[in-house]
Design a protein around this motif. Sequence first.
Motif, PDB file in Angstrom:
ATOM      1  N   UNK A 113       0.891  -1.013  -0.059  1.00 26.81           N
ATOM      2  CA  UNK A 113       0.125   0.027  -0.004  1.00 26.81           C
ATOM      3  C   UNK A 113       0.787   1.247  -0.016  1.00 26.81           C
ATOM      4  N   UNK A 114       2.344   1.062  -0.086  1.00 25.68           N
ATOM      5  CA  UNK A 114       3.073   2.360  -0.048  1.00 25.68           C
ATOM      6  C   UNK A 114       3.144   2.741  -1.510  1.00 25.68           C
ATOM      7  N   UNK A 115       2.972   4.255  -1.567  1.00 23.95           N
ATOM      8  CA  UNK A 115       3.008   4.967  -2.960  1.00 23.95           C
ATOM      9  C   UNK A 115       4.351   4.556  -3.482  1.00 23.95           C
ATOM     10  N   UNK A 116       4.445   4.300  -4.779  1.00 25.82           N
ATOM     11  CA  UNK A 116       5.577   4.180  -5.387  1.00 25.82           C
ATOM     12  C   UNK A 116       5.914   5.060  -6.824  1.00 25.82           C
ATOM     13  N   UNK A 117       4.755   5.451  -7.052  1.00 20.71           N
ATOM     14  CA  UNK A 117       4.627   6.298  -8.338  1.00 20.71           C
ATOM     15  C   UNK A 117       3.408   7.043  -8.291  1.00 20.71           C
ATOM     16  N   UNK A 118       3.808   8.547  -8.721  1.00 17.80           N
ATOM     17  CA  UNK A 118       2.431   9.393  -8.923  1.00 17.80           C
ATOM     18  C   UNK A 118       2.707   9.711 -10.545  1.00 17.80           C
ATOM     19  N   UNK A 119       1.414   9.971 -11.095  1.00 17.51           N
ATOM     20  CA  UNK A 119       1.328  10.225 -12.446  1.00 17.51           C
ATOM     21  C   UNK A 119       0.580  11.377 -12.618  1.00 17.51           C
ATOM     22  N   UNK A 120       1.072  12.776 -13.190  1.00 21.17           N
ATOM     23  CA  UNK A 120       0.163  13.967 -13.131  1.00 21.17           C
ATOM     24  C   UNK A 120       0.035  14.049 -14.598  1.00 21.17           C
ATOM     25  N   UNK A 121      -1.102  14.562 -14.937  1.00 23.34           N
ATOM     26  CA  UNK A 121      -1.390  14.857 -16.358  1.00 23.34           C
ATOM     27  C   UNK A 121      -1.663  16.712 -16.117  1.00 23.34           C
ATOM     28  N   UNK A 122      -0.966  17.375 -17.168  1.00 26.66           N
ATOM     29  CA  UNK A 122      -1.327  18.581 -17.206  1.00 26.66           C
ATOM     30  C   UNK A 122      -2.321  19.015 -18.359  1.00 26.66           C
ATOM     31  N   UNK A 123      -2.624  20.272 -18.394  1.00 25.74           N
ATOM     32  CA  UNK A 123      -3.645  20.966 -19.393  1.00 25.74           C
ATOM     33  C   UNK A 123      -3.375  20.604 -20.791  1.00 25.74           C
ATOM     34  N   UNK A 124      -2.055  20.478 -20.936  1.00 26.48           N
ATOM     35  CA  UNK A 124      -1.437  20.405 -22.411  1.00 26.48           C
ATOM     36  C   UNK A 124      -1.469  18.813 -22.727  1.00 26.48           C
ATOM     37  N   UNK A 125      -1.874  17.998 -21.802  1.00 27.44           N
ATOM     38  CA  UNK A 125      -1.858  16.514 -22.004  1.00 27.44           C
ATOM     39  C   UNK A 125      -0.524  15.816 -21.902  1.00 27.44           C
ATOM     40  N   UNK A 126       0.590  16.667 -21.273  1.00 28.56           N
ATOM     41  CA  UNK A 126       1.828  16.151 -21.007  1.00 28.56           C
ATOM     42  C   UNK A 126       1.627  15.508 -19.759  1.00 28.56           C
ATOM     43  N   UNK A 127       2.327  14.312 -19.518  1.00 29.52           N
ATOM     44  CA  UNK A 127       2.480  13.523 -18.091  1.00 29.52           C
ATOM     45  C   UNK A 127       3.658  13.481 -17.755  1.00 29.52           C
ATOM     46  N   UNK A 128       3.696  13.644 -16.344  1.00 24.47           N
ATOM     47  CA  UNK A 128       4.702  13.404 -15.535  1.00 24.47           C
ATOM     48  C   UNK A 128       4.736  12.151 -14.689  1.00 24.47           C
ATOM     49  N   UNK A 129       5.649  11.577 -14.622  1.00 27.70           N
ATOM     50  CA  UNK A 129       5.753  10.207 -13.772  1.00 27.70           C
ATOM     51  C   UNK A 129       6.850  10.534 -12.860  1.00 27.70           C
ATOM     52  N   UNK A 130       6.349  10.303 -11.372  1.00 29.81           N
ATOM     53  CA  UNK A 130       7.307  10.658 -10.252  1.00 29.81           C
ATOM     54  C   UNK A 130       7.443   9.282  -9.859  1.00 29.81           C
ATOM     55  N   UNK A 131       8.493   8.600  -9.664  1.00 30.72           N
ATOM     56  CA  UNK A 131       8.797   7.354  -9.146  1.00 30.72           C
ATOM     57  C   UNK A 131       9.669   7.321  -7.911  1.00 30.72           C
ATOM     58  N   UNK A 132       9.106   6.573  -6.904  1.00 32.65           N
ATOM     59  CA  UNK A 132       9.862   6.610  -5.528  1.00 32.65           C
ATOM     60  C   UNK A 132      10.223   5.281  -5.302  1.00 32.65           C
ATOM     61  N   UNK A 133      11.571   5.345  -4.780  1.00 31.27           N
ATOM     62  CA  UNK A 133      12.314   4.183  -4.521  1.00 31.27           C
ATOM     63  C   UNK A 133      11.467   3.649  -3.187  1.00 31.27           C
ATOM     64  N   UNK A 134      11.545   2.240  -2.889  1.00 33.02           N
ATOM     65  CA  UNK A 134      10.709   1.663  -1.469  1.00 33.02           C
ATOM     66  C   UNK A 134      11.895   2.289  -0.418  1.00 33.02           C
ATOM     67  N   UNK A 135      10.996   2.476   0.469  1.00 28.42           N
ATOM     68  CA  UNK A 135      11.686   2.922   1.824  1.00 28.42           C
ATOM     69  C   UNK A 135      11.806   1.808   2.791  1.00 28.42           C
TER      70      UNK A 135
END
Length: 117
Positions: free
Chosen positions: A95-117
Amino acid sequence: MVSKIDISKSVPRERWGEFFDQFSDGNRGRHISIEIIDSELGDEELIQNATLMAMIYDRPGKGNDLVIEVGEHEVSYAHTIDSPTEVLTGQNSNGQIIAIWITDAAERKTLIQLQAS
């Protein structure tokens, strides 16, 4: 790399400020990577193995952007996502967050990946 992470949980827009405040407090110091996924311009890895300081969301009327700050003792790099429209999270089996996917108004996507802690 994106296909290996199940990005499935949507964060409601009205909770973004609270979500990113709590996420920053609970994940400060975790190592992250940031990648831009853009079908027109191509994919671009911005940073790798950087220490998360904070993710700060300013709602519409106050900036309407999300700033991701990294660094050990001071901000060494900041990435801004203008006019985000969608925030999704991916979690591991614990249940630990390992990724966040964000879409912007221009439909560009940003992927933030987190290492397991």
